[in-house]
Structure formats: C-alpha cells, structure tokens
Enzyme design. Structure first.
Site, short mmCIF file in Angstrom:
data_model
loop_
_atom_site.label_atom_id
_atom_site.label_comp_id
_atom_site.label_asym_id
_atom_site.label_seq_id
_atom_site.Cartn_x
_atom_site.Cartn_y
_atom_site.Cartn_z
N ASP A 67 0.80 -1.23 0.00
CA ASP A 67 0.00 0.00 0.00
C ASP A 67 0.84 1.28 0.00
O ASP A 67 2.05 1.24 0.20
CB ASP A 67 -0.97 0.00 1.19
CG ASP A 67 -0.38 -0.67 2.43
OD1 ASP A 67 0.85 -0.62 2.59
OD2 ASP A 67 -1.15 -1.24 3.22
N ASN A 135 -7.57 -3.50 14.11
CA ASN A 135 -8.95 -3.81 13.70
C ASN A 135 -9.00 -5.01 12.74
O ASN A 135 -10.05 -5.32 12.18
CB ASN A 135 -9.61 -2.59 13.04
CG ASN A 135 -8.90 -2.16 11.76
OD1 ASN A 135 -7.96 -2.81 11.31
ND2 ASN A 135 -9.33 -1.05 11.18
N HIS A 137 -7.29 -5.30 9.86
CA HIS A 137 -7.04 -5.05 8.43
C HIS A 137 -5.74 -5.69 7.99
O HIS A 137 -4.79 -5.80 8.76
CB HIS A 137 -7.11 -3.55 8.08
CG HIS A 137 -5.95 -2.72 8.54
ND1 HIS A 137 -6.09 -1.41 8.96
CD2 HIS A 137 -4.62 -2.97 8.64
CE1 HIS A 137 -4.91 -0.92 9.29
NE2 HIS A 137 -4.00 -1.84 9.10
N GLU A 142 -9.92 -2.45 5.00
CA GLU A 142 -10.54 -2.15 6.29
C GLU A 142 -11.81 -2.99 6.50
O GLU A 142 -12.44 -3.43 5.53
CB GLU A 142 -10.92 -0.66 6.35
CG GLU A 142 -9.73 0.29 6.21
CD GLU A 142 -8.89 0.39 7.49
OE1 GLU A 142 -8.80 -0.58 8.25
OE2 GLU A 142 -8.30 1.48 7.69
C1 F6R Z 1 1.48 -1.82 5.92
C2 F6R Z 1 0.16 -2.44 5.95
C3 F6R Z 1 -0.65 -2.45 7.19
C4 F6R Z 1 0.15 -2.70 8.46
C5 F6R Z 1 -0.76 -2.64 9.67
C6 F6R Z 1 0.02 -2.83 10.96
O1 F6R Z 1 2.04 -1.91 4.63
O2 F6R Z 1 -0.29 -2.91 4.96
O3 F6R Z 1 -1.66 -3.40 7.08
O4 F6R Z 1 0.77 -3.95 8.38
O5 F6R Z 1 -1.43 -1.43 9.70
O6 F6R Z 1 0.84 -1.73 11.15
P1 F6R Z 1 1.90 -1.70 12.34
O7 F6R Z 1 2.86 -2.80 12.06
O8 F6R Z 1 2.54 -0.33 12.22
O9 F6R Z 1 1.14 -1.91 13.59
#
Ligand code: F6R
Length: 243
Positions: A67, A135, A137, A142
């Site tokens: 992303d 959450n 995702h 989401e």
């Molecule tokens: C990042 C991504 C997100 C993160 C998720 C956890 O490229 O796709 O899904 O893996 O938001 O983020 P952290 O590791 O910062 O808690």
C-alpha cells in the site's frame, strides 16, 4: 495454518526474515510481496544483515508493496516508498526498477492499472509478508461488508487513522485514503507470513487463530482460505489463547 510463538518482537522479525531469506535462496528471481509499518521494520534490518554477511542476493528479485497513502509524494518522510527505500531497497543489491510500491500522487488510477497488469502478468507473489491492524485489516483492506479483490483506492477508517497518527505531527496530517492491494492479490501469493506483536493485536489474532469463521469485518480472517499461512507472534499475544 502454522503458528510460531516467540519471546519478543526481535525474535518474530528474525524468524520472518529467515523465511523470506529461504524463499530468495530457493528462487533467485523471487517476486516478494512486502509490508511497511512498525511490525515489519526489523524484518528489513535482519534481511540487510544477512545480505551484508554475504548470505543473500537480491539482484534478480522483484517486489511489490501492499500500500501507499494517497496524496503523499515518494519524498514525504511518511510515504511507504520512502520507508522501503530507506529501510531496505537502498541497503541491498536489488534493482530499484524492479521494486513496485503503489503510487498515491499524480494519475493514481493509471498507476493502479499498471500494478493490476503486473499482478496479472506475474500471477501473484512467491511470498507475502503481512502485518495486521488492531482492527484486523491486512494491507489497507478495512473492516466492512465488502472487501476489494484487487488493488484499489480505499478509505482508511478512524481506528487506522488514529493508530498511524503516531508517525505524523498531528492526526490531521494523516491521509484519509490509500492505494491498497486487495484481498485477492494477497491470497494469490504462494506463501504468506504474518507478523504481529503486542497486546493491541490480540483481538485480531484471536479471531484468526481460535475459531473457524471468515468475517469481512475482521479482514485477516480471510487468510483462513489460504493453504500456506504462517503466523508469527510474540508471547504477549499468545498468552491465554488456546492454540
Ligand atoms: C502496511 C500495511 C498495514 C500494516 C498494519 C500494521 O504496509 O499494509 O496493514 O501492516 O497497519 O501496522 P503496524 O505494524 O505499524 O502496527
């Protein structure tokens, strides 16, 4: 689903790097699906370390990231392109022309189409590294009644905006949208590894590991439909869970 419980964040990242490293050793031109965020940070340090020790060669590899924020140019300190360049691509011998990170500025729709075509041409990655949101995702898919199958522009939800505001000066600076690979893109990977640590991820991981439901309101549960997923977590998450 394979579950590996380790002592702490460092061990989790080391294990993930080991699995990615094995993929690259087995297939010199591996197509790797990569993640950003706090959970993945140390994974790259370990991969760089192995590269510096002469144990890994990325020269023939290509990569795609999950992303990127809409509206952040690649030069922005919080853009995922910059994250990847600084933490990984600039520190190993990968050809940067073969590193694909979604683009969130300019003609975003055209950039999305390019990556859609790339994914179709390659037929999925050899390995996908994932983190998970509190959450549930994965990438920026989401919770909701419907999830995207392929790469699209998505709205970030309040919980994600709040969680990611730790990297910005203020919550108002966090972009409200992102370009994200879809669930189908992720599930097309031959092998998936998900890393998570800390109390905040417990609920999502519990839904993934301790029941048999697939629930689009907890997007990581879609991983139950994949045949080769390894979940690497720390003891804090695993505590009290009947694994
Ligand atoms: C990042 C991504 C997100 C993160 C998720 C956890 O490229 O796709 O899904 O893996 O938001 O983020 P952290 O590791 O910062 O808690």
């Amino acid at each position: 689903m394979k579950v590996i419980v380790l002592d702490n964040y460092d061990e989790v990242c080391k294990k993930a790097a080991e699995i990615i490293g094995d993929t690259v050793k087995n297939k010199r031109d591996a197509f790797l699906g990569l993640a950003t965020g706090g959970s993945a940070e140390k994974v790259y340090d370990y991969l760089v370390e192995e590269y510096e020790n002469g144990n890994l060669d990325f020269s023939l590899c290509s990569t795609i990231n999950l992303d990127e924020y809409v509206s952040l140019p690649s030069s922005h300190p919080q853009s995922y392109r910059k994250y990847m360049d600084d933490r990984f691509f600039s520190r190993v011998n990968i050809d940067k022309n073969n590193t694909y990170v979604p683009v969130g500025v300019g003609n975003v729709k055209e950039e999305i189409l390019k990556l859609k075509n790339l994914m179709e041409e390659k037929g999925g990655t050899d390995l996908q590294l994932l983190g998970v949101g509190s959450n549930g995702h994965i990438a920026f898919n989401e919770p909701g009644d419907k999830l995207n199958a392929s790469i699209s522009i998505v709205d970030l939800n309040e919980e994600t905006i709040k969680a990611n505001s730790r990297y910005f000066n203020s919550i108002d600076d966090v972009p409200r949208q992102a370009v994200s690979l879809g669930i189908g893109d992720i599930l097309k990977s031959k092998k998936i590894i998900l890393v998570a640590f800390g109390e905040g991820k417990k609920r999502a991981i519990e839904e993934l590991l301790t029941n048999d439901y697939i629930n689009t309101n907890i997007p990581c549960t879609l991983l139950k439909a994949h045949r080769d997923v390894t979940v690497i977590i720390d003891r804090c998450i695993a505590e009290g869970m009947n694994l």
